[in-house]
Design an enzyme around this catalytic site. Structure first.
Site, short mmCIF file in Angstrom:
data_model
loop_
_atom_site.label_atom_id
_atom_site.label_comp_id
_atom_site.label_asym_id
_atom_site.label_seq_id
_atom_site.Cartn_x
_atom_site.Cartn_y
_atom_site.Cartn_z
N ASP A 141 -36.66 -7.70 -3.49
CA ASP A 141 -36.95 -6.85 -3.04
C ASP A 141 -36.57 -7.02 -1.57
O ASP A 141 -37.01 -8.01 -1.49
CB ASP A 141 -37.85 -5.83 -2.90
CG ASP A 141 -37.74 -4.92 -4.38
OD1 ASP A 141 -37.32 -4.73 -4.92
OD2 ASP A 141 -39.37 -4.78 -4.79
N TYR A 154 -43.68 -13.35 -10.65
CA TYR A 154 -44.28 -13.00 -9.97
C TYR A 154 -45.51 -12.90 -9.32
O TYR A 154 -46.50 -13.19 -9.67
CB TYR A 154 -43.92 -11.42 -10.03
CG TYR A 154 -42.54 -10.96 -9.62
CD1 TYR A 154 -41.86 -10.57 -9.26
CD2 TYR A 154 -42.05 -10.72 -11.35
CE1 TYR A 154 -40.67 -9.79 -9.38
CE2 TYR A 154 -40.66 -10.08 -11.72
CZ TYR A 154 -39.72 -9.40 -10.85
OH TYR A 154 -38.45 -9.30 -10.39
N TYR A 195 -39.73 -4.08 -13.28
CA TYR A 195 -40.37 -3.01 -11.69
C TYR A 195 -41.00 -3.65 -11.99
O TYR A 195 -42.66 -2.90 -12.74
CB TYR A 195 -40.18 -1.67 -11.53
CG TYR A 195 -38.74 -1.29 -11.74
CD1 TYR A 195 -37.82 -2.16 -10.80
CD2 TYR A 195 -37.89 -0.48 -12.67
CE1 TYR A 195 -35.76 -0.92 -10.65
CE2 TYR A 195 -36.11 -0.33 -12.57
CZ TYR A 195 -35.05 -0.27 -11.56
OH TYR A 195 -34.72 -0.49 -11.29
#
Length: 434
Positions: free
Chosen positions: A247, A313, A385
């Site tokens: 992102d 992440y 996501y």
């Protein structure tokens, strides 16, 4: 086919040079050039007919089939070598555009000599080979019929040479060290990248949406990395290919994200990658950095784009109500190793198809920093996501951290810290050139 009888018929339709004679019998006696093959056949016919022998080259006549073009192999090879001077290459290929009249003459010769239509070799094939052999000797490089560094196209009708330089590729990993930087250039959707809009009274004025820049963001990873590569390889254009993308507001840290920079029409294909890496990092000025640069093959572009990869992440999370360490650990345990169903998130449904995606959470861990803030580290299947895994996205993602805790949860900062192939590494040796 009686070779000598057939050769005699070709000779009788003369004047036909040794190369054009030998080309009709190119499938006989490998290891000979067509010129050598034709000369030998002419001698054999003279012996069998007990006639005085005079080689074609001594006759002073011009071959009506090739119109003397088979005398120009060396000339064209020298033209190619001159055209390629100043270009760094290791492999080449030669192609030929044959004048239509030559093809017609060849067909007519076979018809007059009563030869099978598919016999021998095409004129252009001989030209490619004979000029190609000479180019290799003149340049000290090797022919490559699959993916050469350069392609030389001989235009026999014009008498010149066109050179095509195929792209070169550099593979590596990048880290993005500042937020709000996209991976690639992001043209303004309001003005289409022009930076202009229609003024009320007519004419044009700077676009309000992008401030006249034509882009939504003033810089990108692409713009921070490609210019030094383009300069070092003296190319015409640089294209950036990433293994997915983070992102815009996410950092790319840890081991970095695999990427390939493709350089169009490079005159230099073999820059020192250590020097190039340092040049990129200096140019990016702390906003991004690269490591592990290697020269790559063209197949690496598809590999970077298509190889299944998992992502790791690190997310900073804010809860809208107090959470205990025990409650967080319980929710994390529920998510660890689970399969998640995610309907297209609200934030991307304008550019993604509306469907339910099933992804796996391979591993998850985390801790609280205070009762309403925590840090979560997630290793998941590609395409998972993360923001929605945390927030639940109004029920579009099941299960979710927010849903299991029964409190609102939002990712306030997201870092990607690992991008690795699911079943194999990105930098396999067969896709690299050094």
């Amino acid at each position: 086919m009686d070779v000598l009888s057939a050769a005699r018929r070709v000779i009788d339709e003369g004047p036909v040079c040794d190369a054009c004679l030998g080309r009709q019998f190119a499938d006989r006696s490998f290891g000979l050039s067509n010129t050598e093959r034709g000369h030998s056949l002419r001698m054999a016919v003279a012996l069998e007919d007990d006639e005085d022998f005079e080689g074609f080259e001594k006759s002073g006549e011009e071959c009506w089939v090739c119109e003397g073009l088979t005398n120009d192999f060396e000339t064209y090879a020298e033209q190619v070598a001159d055209a390629l001077s100043g270009i760094d290459f290791e492999t080449y290929q030669v192609g030929t555009r044959t004048p239509p009249l030559i093809d017609e003459n060849e067909s007519l010769l076979r018809d007059l000599a009563d030869l099978p239509e598919a016999t021998g070799e095409l004129f252009k094939s001989e030209y490619n080979r004979e000029v190609g052999k000479r180019v290799g000797k003149l340049t000290g490089t090797e022919v490559d019929f699959e993916r050469p560094d350069v392609l030389a196209l001989l235009n026999l009708e014009r008498g010149d040479v066109d050179v095509q330089i195929n792209p070169a590729f550099v593979f590596g990993r990048y880290r993005k060290l500042e937020r709000d930087i996209p991976q690639t250039e992001w043209p303004c959707r309001e003005c289409g990248g022009s930076g202009k809009q229609l003024a009320e009274g007519g004419g044009e004025e700077p676009c309000d949406y992008c401030g006249g820049d034509g882009y939504l963001y003033s810089k990108s990873v692409e713009e921070l990395t490609t210019p030094p590569v383009l300069d070092a390889m003296d190319g015409k254009e640089a294209l950036f290919h990433g293994a997915g993308r983070e992102d815009v507001d996410a950092l790319m840290l840890g081991t970095g994200r695999p990427f390939v920079i493709e350089i169009k029409k490079p005159k230099q294909r073999t820059p020192d990658t250590g020097t190039l890496e340092a040049a990129i990092n200096e140019f990016a000025d702390g906003q991004a950095e690269v490591e592990g640069l290697r020269l790559a093959t063209h197949e690496m572009v598809e590999r970077v784009k298509e190889l299944d990869a998992s992502k790791t992440y690190r997310a900073q999370v804010e809860f809208d109500a107090p959470v205990t360490e025990g409650e967080l650990n319980g929710a994390i345990k529920e998510l660890d190793g689970t399969t998640v169903e995610q309907y297209t998130p609200n934030r991307v449904d304008h550019r993604r198809a509306n469907l339910t995606r099933v992804r796996e959470v391979y591993d998850i861990d985390g801790h609280l920093e205070d009762e309403t803030h925590g840090e979560i580290e997630i290793h998941g299947e590609g395409g998972l996501y993360i923001k929605e895994l945390v927030s639940g996205d109004e029920g579009r993602t099941e299960p979710s951290l927010a849903g299991l805790l029964d409190v609102g949860a939002e990712v306030t900062a997201l870092d990607v810290i690992g991008v690795e192939g699911e079943d194999e590494v990105f930098d396999e040796d067969e896709y690299l050139r050094e």
